[in-house]
Every structure is written in structure tokens, then in C-alpha cells.
Enzyme design. Structure first.
Site, mmCIF file in Angstrom:
data_model
loop_
_atom_site.group_PDB
_atom_site.id
_atom_site.type_symbol
_atom_site.label_atom_id
_atom_site.label_comp_id
_atom_site.label_asym_id
_atom_site.label_seq_id
_atom_site.Cartn_x
_atom_site.Cartn_y
_atom_site.Cartn_z
ATOM 1 C CB THR A 275 56.756 10.666 -76.043
ATOM 2 O OG1 THR A 275 56.384 12.011 -76.056
ATOM 3 C CG2 THR A 275 57.071 10.686 -77.850
ATOM 4 C CD GLU B 73 54.913 0.645 -104.982
ATOM 5 O OE1 GLU B 73 55.838 0.821 -104.149
ATOM 6 O OE2 GLU B 73 54.236 1.638 -104.992
#
Length: 680
Positions: A246, A466
């Protein structure tokens, strides 16, 4: 009268010719020249090996031998030829007469009495042809000396080698000498005016709140009177906390680039060493240097390596090196001694395991949280990393930021680099939007494996699996909106579905249940279509099992268990062993977690049964195209009911864009008015 020419000569500066400076290279050149001269001038040739009978019959009989030297300790006899007779043996020496002897030699056996034999032969010769006989012992003092000195030389060389290796591994090389004796010295790198970093706060995108707090520390070092005039004191330490990637270390580099004070940088692992007492010694040396350079900043990266909470069981770690180092660090940061002018910055992504004494006020007065960037911050980060890239005209950075929720700054930098590599691989002159989408897919799902052999039956099962995920997530209003579905193998997965999760701070029970149902859509689709299940839902089952137990035992989302959480965020359970609840409660938690999973599974099967036509059509389309997008689902099922209004960050961005457009229109109108006035 004085000669004017003499005055002119005296006025001229005298160019004194200084002798050349001494250089040891000249000694080497002289030695090499002397060796070369001796090599070329010295014309000694090695003696030729022969036999005693040959020497006796061909050389001694003709009167050519001047003398024979018998070396008793080598069983060797050397023959010297008279100068007048050397011409006879020219051919044996390569056509040249040797200047020095011995010219021949022969070996003597142990049964041969050389002195007696030589004397017999010499007595048989006429007086003018007789040769002299000498006996001697030779000792090679150089070889003897080498034999005695070889072992000590090897020992010394081994000691020097080990000394240098220890010097490098323990930091002696980086401390300007000292070797092993500098093992307790600090390993911190010093950044000052001469070798400062070139990174500033302009290079740190996002992290606005974190930059404000850190810039305040820099501002205090630059303008201390602004704060001390009111009686305030600068914080002694600030701890940067956040997930990996970060920008905590980048923020520290920016502080080093902005602050006009010395900046010490060191990693937490540099304090820990195999020798007892080294870590504490390095801490003392670091703060000693910092006090000499005060005011200054000391940055400790990954402080959890040395700042981990001390063990409560004194019997096992009473003399732990890491704890001794931590104790010294605590004393130096806020102990009895004065530590004014030294500000401590530290970074970690594991603040929960740090010692409480390290976290208290007076040591780390502030905890600066560096969280994952939101949409607005991701746009700023993309702008920084896209500067050196050649992009297609009209590239939409905002679209790219929306496609990367949950990405850290390091992930965004990786996306930009991967996109550039993909565009170069495809021989493109500029980087396009599709290159970035491929880079995101590459980072999230892994590399495509089109060469992986999959049978038609397996491919059909994967397609319906899927399609089940996609259908349930599209129909349920609280599930994450679908972005893309593929049955092309990536990484370890045979198929994958990409979602764009809403960036929210809190999540309701309904949202979690819909997400669980969408996750179980693949297993439900297999059961409905094939009448049997497969191992393809392993990762899905693992995910929803953890989520169900978290809802029951951590988040208090079960009516039977109630508003109770067994989560320990501080990990300070002490000596508690086992679960913090009874067996009856554990059985209740198991039953409630199973109930949540079963309800989600029933919901998934219901959604697929109600929309069987669209679900089947979607699976067939997936078999045909291998990759489908949200637009394809919208054509089959219609517009998604659960489409959410824009988030707060998106609304802020839209408002800023609208204000920029209005500002540009006003500037354009003002310029037109000025032009019209000038024309009048």
C-alpha cells in the site's frame, strides 16, 4: 645601470619542475625488466642425460672430461666437458656451445661404488687426459623452507579468507573497516544532503490522510518554532500500518526526500544476529549516531521482526536475543535517558503482533493507517504509473480504476508493467485498453493455458459450472455484479468468473447469503444438468465454509447462537488452550453453519430451475465463445435488478469532473470577451 632585460627575467614566474610522484608501479616495471634481461642473457642449458659406460668410452677415453662431481645424497654424477672439446658436442646441444656446466649427467645405482670406479678409470689415462673427481652433498634449502612454511602459510590464508567472509556477512565491509570487530555496529543507511533520495510527496499518489500526518512531522523539523511557541511537542514516533503493497515504505522514502535533516533507514531484521548481545549493541549504536545527527529521523522497516510481543512464559525465552533487542529498543525510544530531536518512523503490516509496550504513547504516539486505495486514489496512482508509458489517445483511466477494486499500489504498478509487456509482445506501438484488461486477468487468474487438453465432456461440465455462477449472481440483487466469465484454463483453475465487488465498509446478512448462493451456483448447476457432482467445486466449498463459520462464530449473524463473537482480534488469549466455548456451543455452531450453507444451496438451485432456459442458453454460448461478458448476460436475462447507484467516491469524481467542465467553459467565455474587447 641595471639591465632592463634582467628585470624582465626576474618578473617572469619561474616554472618549477617538480619530480614525478612516487608510484609503486615503477618498482614492478624495473623488476620485470631485470627478470627479462636475465632471462635473455643467461644462456644456461639443462645437462643431457647419459650413461656411465658411454661417458667412460666416448668422453673420458678421448680426454674431453674436465671433472666429474658425484652428488652422494642424490645418487647422481655430473660431467663437465673441457672448453676446447665442446665443439664436438655442438649438435647434441642444438648447434650452440653451452657456456656453463654441467653438460651431462648420469644416475648411479646403489651397487656401484663411484669413487672407486672413477679412480680406476682416471689412473688408466695419461696425465694430460686425467679429470678431477669431487664428492659433495647438496641440500635444497628452498624446498626445505617451503616444507616448513607451507602449513603455516595455508593456515594464515585460511584465517584471512574466513576473516573477510565474516567481515562481509556481519557488516564490517559496510562500516568502513573493522571487520568482525564491527559486528555490533549499526547497519543503518544514512541519507543526508549529499546522498538524499529523489522521491518526494508528489510521487506518492493517494494516501492523502497519511501524507497529512507525515508531512506535519517534516514541517516540524523545518519550522519548529511554529509548534514550540504554543507549547506543543512533536510526536516521538509514528507507526505506518497497512496491508502489503500500500505504500508504507514509499511514504518513508518521500519523507527522506522532503525533510532537510539526516534520515537513517534500517530493517527490523538487521538487528537480529546469531551472536548474543549484537542486536542490543546495534540499537545503542543506531541511537548514538542519531543523537549526534539530531534533529533527524530514524525509519525502521518491518519492525515486527524485532518488535513482536514478548512471550509470557519466562521459562522458555528468558534469555531470548530478540527480546533483549526489543528491551533495548524500548529503552532508547523512551527511557531514562534524553532522546530529544530523534523521531522514529516504523512500518509494518502485522501491527496486531507488536508488543504493547512498543505501541504506547511516548514511543509510537501515532498510528497512521495506510489502507488499500479507493476508486479516487486508484485513479491518482494509475496517473503516476502511466506517466512513462506510451498510451493510445483518449485512454480512460477512470475505467481502468473501476476494473481493479481491492488492488494495492504495488498491484497497480504491476498491472501497468504487465500491460506494457503484453503490448510489446504483440508488436504494438502504443498500449491499448485491451492490454490492460489482459494484464488484470493475468494477475488475478494466472496465465492462460490453451494447450491444456480437456475432453468435450469435461469442457461441457466446466461451461455449465461457470454459467451457474454467472446466472445466480446476475439474478440475485445483492450478489457482486459479474464482469466476465471464461472456460479457458488459467493457473490452476479450469474456468473463472470475474466480479466487480462493491466497495463498501459494512456488509449485511442478505448480501453475504446472496454471495454464498452465487458461489454455490456452480455445484448446483452440475447436479441439475448432469445429475451428479464433481471435484470442480473444491475452492467454492472452501470459501463458503469459512464464510458460514465466520457469520455464526464471529459476526453474530445466527439467531440460535446470538450476538456473540469468539473472534480475538488482538491474539492475546494468553494461556487459553482449545476453543473458548463448550462442546454444546460448538455443536450449535456446526449446525448453524450447515444451515446457512444448505439455505444458500437451495436458493441457487431454485434460481437455476426458474431460469433454466436462459441458463442453458448461456452455457451453450460459453461453449461457443469460451469468453462472455456482462453485455451477453444482459441480452439473455435483461437488465440486472440489483444494479447499485454510484458510490460516494464515484459521485465525488463525477462532481469534480462536472466542476472542471464548468471551469473550462467559464475560462473560454472570459477569453472570448477579452478578444472582443481588444478588437473594439
Amino acid at each position: 645601470m641595471e639591465n632592463p632585460n634582467e628585470n624582465k627575467k626576474q618578473d617572469k614566474p619561474i616554472n618549477k619542475i617538480w619530480p614525478p610522484k612516487f608510484n609503486i608501479i615503477w618498482i614492478y616495471i624495473i623488476l620485470l625488466g631485470a627478470i627479462a634481461y636475465m632471462w635473455t642473457s643467461y644462456d644456461k642449458q639443462d645437462p643431457i642425460k647419459s650413461e656411465w659406460l658411454k661417458v667412460k668410452e666416448q668422453m673420458v677415453a678421448t680426454g674431453d672430461v674436465e671433472k666429474i662431481i658425484y652428488v652422494s645424497n642424490q645418487n647422481r654424477a655430473e660431467v663437465f666437458i673441457k672448453k676446447d672439446s665442446l665443439s664436438k658436442y655442438k649438435e647434441m646441444f642444438g648447434g650452440k656451445e653451452p657456456k656453463f656446466g654441467p653438460h651431462f649427467f648420469f644416475l648411479v645405482s646403489t651397487n656401484f661404488n663411484p669413487e672407486e670406479q672413477f679412480e680406476i678409470v682416471r689412473e688408466q689415462l695419461p696425465p694430460e687426459n686425467r679429470f678431477s673427481i669431487e664428492t659433495e652433498e647438496r641440500t635444497n634449502y628452498l624446498s626445505r623452507a617451503l616444507e616448513w612454511l607451507l602449513f603455516p602459510i595455508l593456515l594464515i590464508a585460511l584465517w584471512v579468507f574466513m576473516f573477510r567472509r565474516m567481515n562481509k556477512t556481519m557488516g564490517g565491509g559496510g562500516q568502513g573497516g573493522g571487520g568482525i570487530f564491527s559486528v555490533g555496529k549499526s547497519q543503518a543507511k544514512l541519507f543526508d544532503k549529499e546522498n538524499n533520495t529523489k522521491i518526494t510527496f508528489k510521487d506518492v499518489a493517494g494516501l492523502e490522510e497519511a501524507k497529512v500526518e507525515v508531512m506535519e512531522i517534516v514541517d516540524f523539523l523545518k519550522n519548529p518554532k511554529k509548534y514550540t511557541s504554543l507549547g506543543g511537542k512533536i510526536p516521538k514516533g509514528a507507526l505506518l500500518v497497512g496491508p502489503p503493497g500500500t505504500g508504507k515504505t514509499l511514504l518513508a522514502k518521500a519523507v527522506a526526500g522532503e525533510a532537510n535533516v539526516p534520515f537513517f533507514s534500517i530493517s527490523g531484521s538487521d538487528f537480529v544476529e546469531m551472536f548474543v548481545g549484537v542486536g542490543a549493541s546495534r540499537v545503542r549504536d543506531l541511537f548514538r549516531q542519531a543523537k549526534e545527527k539530531a534533529p533527524c529521523i530514524v525509519f525502521i522497516d518491518e519492525i515486527d521482526a524485532v518488535g513482536r510481543a514478548r512471550s509470557k512464559n519466562a521459562g522458555f525465552s528468558s534469555n531470548d536475543e530478540r527480546e533483549n533487542t526489543l528491551n533495548q529498543l524500548l529503552t532508547e525510544m523512551d527511557g531514562f535517558g534524553s532522546n530529544s530531536g530523534v523521531i522514529i518512523l516504523a512500518a509494518t503490516n502485522r501491527a496486531d503482533i507488536l508488543d504493547k509496550a512498543l505501541m504506547r504513547a511516548g514511543r509510537f504516539d501515532r498510528q497512521i493507517h495506510v489502507d488499500l486505495p479507493e476508486l479516487r486514489e486508484r485513479i491518482d496512482i494509475f496517473k503516476v504509473h502511466l506517466r512513462p508509458l506510451k498510451l493510445i489517445e483518449g485512454f480512460d483511466i477512470e475505467f481502468l480504476a473501476k476494473q481493479t477494486p481491492g488492488f494495492s499500489g504495488a498491484d497497480i504498478a504491476n498491472v501497468c508493467n504487465e500491460a506494457a509487456l503484453i503490448a510489446a509482445r504483440n508488436n504494438k506501438e502504443v498500449i491499448e485498453k485491451q492490454d490492460f484488461l489482459d494484464a488484470v486477468d493475468r494477475i488475478i487468474g494466472g496465465l492462460e493455458k490453451r494447450s491444456k487438453i480437456i475432453s468435450p465432456g469435461e469442457k461441457r461440465t466446466i461451461a455449465f459450472h461457470e454459467a451457474g455462477h454467472a446466472t445466480v449472481s446476475w439474478i440475485l440483487p445483492h450478489a457482486n455484479p459479474l464482469l466476465k466469465v471464461t472456460i479457458i484454463p488459467r493457473g490452476r483453475a479450469l474456468g473463472a468468473a470475474w466480479y466487480l465487488p462493491e466497495e463498501r465498509q459494512i456488509t449485511t446478512t442478505e448480501q453475504l447469503m446472496d454471495e454464498m448462493a452465487a458461489t454455490l451456483g456452480g455445484r448446483a448447476a452440475e447436479e441439475l444438468i448432469n445429475g451428479k457432482i464433481s471435484t470442480g467445486a473444491l475452492s467454492d466449498l472452501e470459501k463458503i465454509t469459512k464464510q458460514a463459520y465466520a457469520m455464526v462464530s464471529y459476526l453474530g449473524m445466527s439467531p440460535s447462537v446470538g450476538n456473540i463473537s469468539f473472534y480475538d482480534s488482538t491474539e492475546s488469549s494468553g494461556f487459553n488452550i482449545g476453543k473458548p466455548y463448550s462442546e454444546k456451543t460448538a455443536e450449535l455452531i456446526d449446525n448453524e453453519a450447515k444451515r446457512l450453507v444448505d439455505e444458500s444451496y437451495v436458493t441457487a438451485k431454485r434460481i437455476l430451475t426458474e431460469h433454466m432456459v436462459g441458463f442453458t442458453k448461456l452455457a451453450e454460448l460459453l461453449l461457443e465463445k469460451e469468453v462472455i461478458f456482462a453485455e451477453d448476460l444482459e441480452k439473455i436475462f435483461g437488465k440486472r435488478e440489483g444494479s447499485q447507484p454510484p458510490t460516494a467516491s464515484e459521485q465525488i469524481i463525477e462532481n469534480e469532473q462536472q466542476e472542471e467542465k464548468e471551469h473550462e467553459v467559464k475560462e473560454h467565455e472570459a477569453k472570448e470577451q477579452e478578444v472582443s474587447k481588444n478588437n473594439e
